[in-house]
Design a protein around this motif. Structure first.
Motif, PDB file in Angstrom:
ATOM      1  N   ASP A  38       0.754  -1.235   0.027  1.00 38.37           N
ATOM      2  CA  ASP A  38       0.104   0.306   0.422  1.00 38.37           C
ATOM      3  C   ASP A  38       1.025   0.956  -0.186  1.00 38.37           C
ATOM      4  OD1 ASP A  38      -2.325  -1.517   0.201  1.00 38.37           O
ATOM      5  OD2 ASP A  38      -2.890  -1.338   1.840  1.00 38.37           O
ATOM      6  N   ARG A  39       1.932   0.557   0.724  1.00 37.74           N
ATOM      7  CA  ARG A  39       2.630   2.331   1.163  1.00 37.74           C
ATOM      8  C   ARG A  39       3.331   2.356  -0.776  1.00 37.74           C
ATOM      9  NH1 ARG A  39       6.805   1.216   5.649  1.00 37.74           N
ATOM     10  NH2 ARG A  39       7.701   3.067   4.776  1.00 37.74           N
ATOM     11  N   LEU A  40       3.791   1.480  -1.080  1.00 39.44           N
ATOM     12  CA  LEU A  40       4.918   1.305  -2.753  1.00 39.44           C
ATOM     13  C   LEU A  40       3.239   2.578  -3.941  1.00 39.44           C
ATOM     14  CD1 LEU A  40       6.612  -1.729  -2.967  1.00 39.44           C
ATOM     15  CD2 LEU A  40       8.326   1.084  -2.764  1.00 39.44           C
ATOM     16  N   ALA A  41       2.286   1.664  -3.433  1.00 41.59           N
ATOM     17  CA  ALA A  41       1.309   2.133  -4.984  1.00 41.59           C
ATOM     18  C   ALA A  41       1.079   3.511  -4.368  1.00 41.59           C
ATOM     19  CB  ALA A  41      -0.106   1.317  -4.239  1.00 41.59           C
ATOM     20  N   VAL A  42       1.117   4.059  -3.395  1.00 39.99           N
ATOM     21  CA  VAL A  42       0.920   5.657  -3.722  1.00 39.99           C
ATOM     22  C   VAL A  42       2.785   6.708  -3.273  1.00 39.99           C
ATOM     23  CG1 VAL A  42      -0.555   6.019  -2.162  1.00 39.99           C
ATOM     24  CG2 VAL A  42       1.261   6.065  -1.555  1.00 39.99           C
ATOM     25  N   HIS A  43       3.542   5.630  -3.798  1.00 38.13           N
ATOM     26  CA  HIS A  43       5.367   6.346  -4.262  1.00 38.13           C
ATOM     27  C   HIS A  43       4.928   7.089  -5.772  1.00 38.13           C
ATOM     28  CE1 HIS A  43       9.625   6.651  -4.744  1.00 38.13           C
ATOM     29  NE2 HIS A  43       9.499   6.139  -3.823  1.00 38.13           N
TER      30      HIS A  43
END
Length: 464
Positions: free
Chosen positions: A243-248
């Motif tokens: 989830d964190r990388l999905a908004v990188h």
């Protein structure tokens, strides 16, 4: 005129109706030290007299061409494994570079012949064999305990087919590079191997993409911000880190996340990613499940264009998925269907040809067994675009008069297609033998009388 004769001779060499005596005469040609036209050597079903002429040809390049022919069967190519020239033996070991249709499969050399080539005194022959794309799985697996680490490394290509004991043998190999390669194969299911590989800079990008990561290591690399595209695709990455990388901020990272197999369509849609217009759709989990109907259904029904492109590369699509992708508006989906699926609908093949005429994908589309033939003359004989007029020649209803007319067409490819057609009246066919841009097509025309083929050879200096 020599160039014309050379072009016509090349056409004769490709002519499927070339009689065996003329074929043998042509193959024996020295060609000024260059040998006969390569088209004579890249023919399916060469008769024994012709094969014998190749095997004893004084020009090594002739034997090389035959050794690399995708039209020769493995047993024929294997007869050159004892050739005195290392260059020829290396060509045998490497195998065909291309076939007339990339969909065709190349039969591997017999295992016994491969074993002989692997012990060849010339290192170029041994190297060519180990890098060949045409080795049988049985032979590759047999290399597990070979004295040469390069040979043992080749066994990794059939990793999934090896026994657990065989895999352990490779993981414990004395060669450090081989051990690393084996560990990279094993790391998707082994957290201990993955952790060890993380300290190896040469292995780092691959292990981050595929290895069984512990949470602490995943968080460490996320914090460091290195190799995040690889990390974003790692199957073992915890969901909250996904989830964190999905908004990188990096679009490449977000794109890698969007391709993860466990995401729902709603989750994919929530990611802001960009797909390049010509990105081919190479997705690991779809490629691994290329015959798995559940995998193909998830990819083919996705809104993600790269997943649909990846699914379209499978020849195993069910009829309903093939129909769904045939209605897709994505051009690359159609391109892949035209190349890879045996039942691609006519309208898809025509759309690829119309859009890409003259390219590899268009050529593959016209070579597809379902590409249309009937009715093309009525539709395209007077079309303003030569790309379409060429198709007229494919229609079995096109008469000799129309074929002759098209042999005078303003578009050179249309003239060449008509000139190669056996319905072309003989007087016009004889004329085209002397026209530089049509000489090859005329020489390749199956209706060309053997006496004319012989004349082409005479004028090109081919001894009787």
């Amino acid at each position: 005129m020599a160039a014309v004769h050379s072009s016509a001779l090349d056409g004769v060499a490709a002519n499927p109706a070339l009689p065996t005596p003329l074929l043998v005469r042509l193959i024996a040609f020295d060609g000024g030290g260059h040998g006969p036209p390569f088209q004579a050597l890249h023919r399916p079903g060469l008769p024994e007299q012709a094969v014998a002429a190749v095997l004893t040809h004084p020009v090594p390049g002739t034997r090389v061409h035959f050794a690399m022919s995708g039209q020769a069967d493995a047993e024929q190519r294997a007869r050159l494994a004892h050739d005195p020239s290392p260059r020829v033996r290396a060509a045998v070991a490497d195998g065909p570079e291309w076939t007339h249709d990339p969909r065709a499969k190349v039969d591997p050399l017999p295992d016994a012949v491969c074993r002989r080539l692997l012990e060849d005194p010339d290192p170029s022959v041994r190297s060519a064999l180990l890098h060949s794309r045409h080795l049988a799985p049985t032979f590759l697996a047999s290399l597990l305990r070979h004295a040469d680490p390069a040979a043992r490394r080749a066994a990794l290509r059939v990793w999934d087919d090896l026994t657990p004991h065989a895999r352990t043998t490779l993981l414990d190999d004395p060669d450090p590079e081989l051990r690393r390669s084996a560990a990279l194969r094993a790391c998707p299911r082994d957290a201990r191997l993955t952790a060890a590989l993380l300290d190896d800079p040469a292995a780092l990008p691959e292990v981050l993409r595929r290895g069984l990561l512990g949470r602490a290591d995943a968080e460490r690399f996320l914090a460091e911000g290195t190799h995040l595209v690889e990390l974003a695709g790692n199957p073992s990455l915890p969901a909250d880190l996904v989830d964190r990388l999905a908004v990188h901020p990096d679009d490449g990272v977000r794109l890698a996340v969007s391709l993860r197999p466990e995401l729902t369509e709603a989750q994919r849609a929530a990611i802001d990613f960009t797909v390049a217009p010509h990105a081919r759709g190479e997705v690991d989990w779809v490629a691994a499940g290329i015959a798995d109907q559940d995998v193909l259904r998830r990819a083919a029904t996705s809104a993600h264009p790269l997943l649909r492109r990846a699914a379209a590369r499978s020849p195993h699509l069910s009829p309903d998925l093939l129909r769904l992708l045939s209605e897709d508006t994505d051009a690359l989906v159609h391109n892949h269907l035209a190349v890879h699926h045996p039942d691609t609908p006519e309208e898809v093949l025509m759309s690829v040809y119309a859009r890409l005429g003259g390219t590899f994908s268009a050529w593959m589309a016209t070579g597809h067994p379902r590409f249309p033939r009937e009715g093309l003359a009525a539709r395209f004989a007077d079309h303003p675009d030569g790309i379409y007029r060429q198709l007229t020649v494919r229609d079995p209803a096109a008469g000799p008069g129309l074929i002759e007319r098209l042999s005078h067409d303003p578009d050179v490819w249309t003239r060449q297609a008509a000139t190669r057609d056996p319905r072309l009246p003989l007087p016009r066919l004889r004329e085209t033998l002397d026209l530089p841009e049509l000489a090859f097509s005329a020489g390749a025309n199956p209706a060309l009388p053997p006496v004319e083929m012989s004349r082409v050879m005479d004028e090109a200096g081919v001894p009787v």
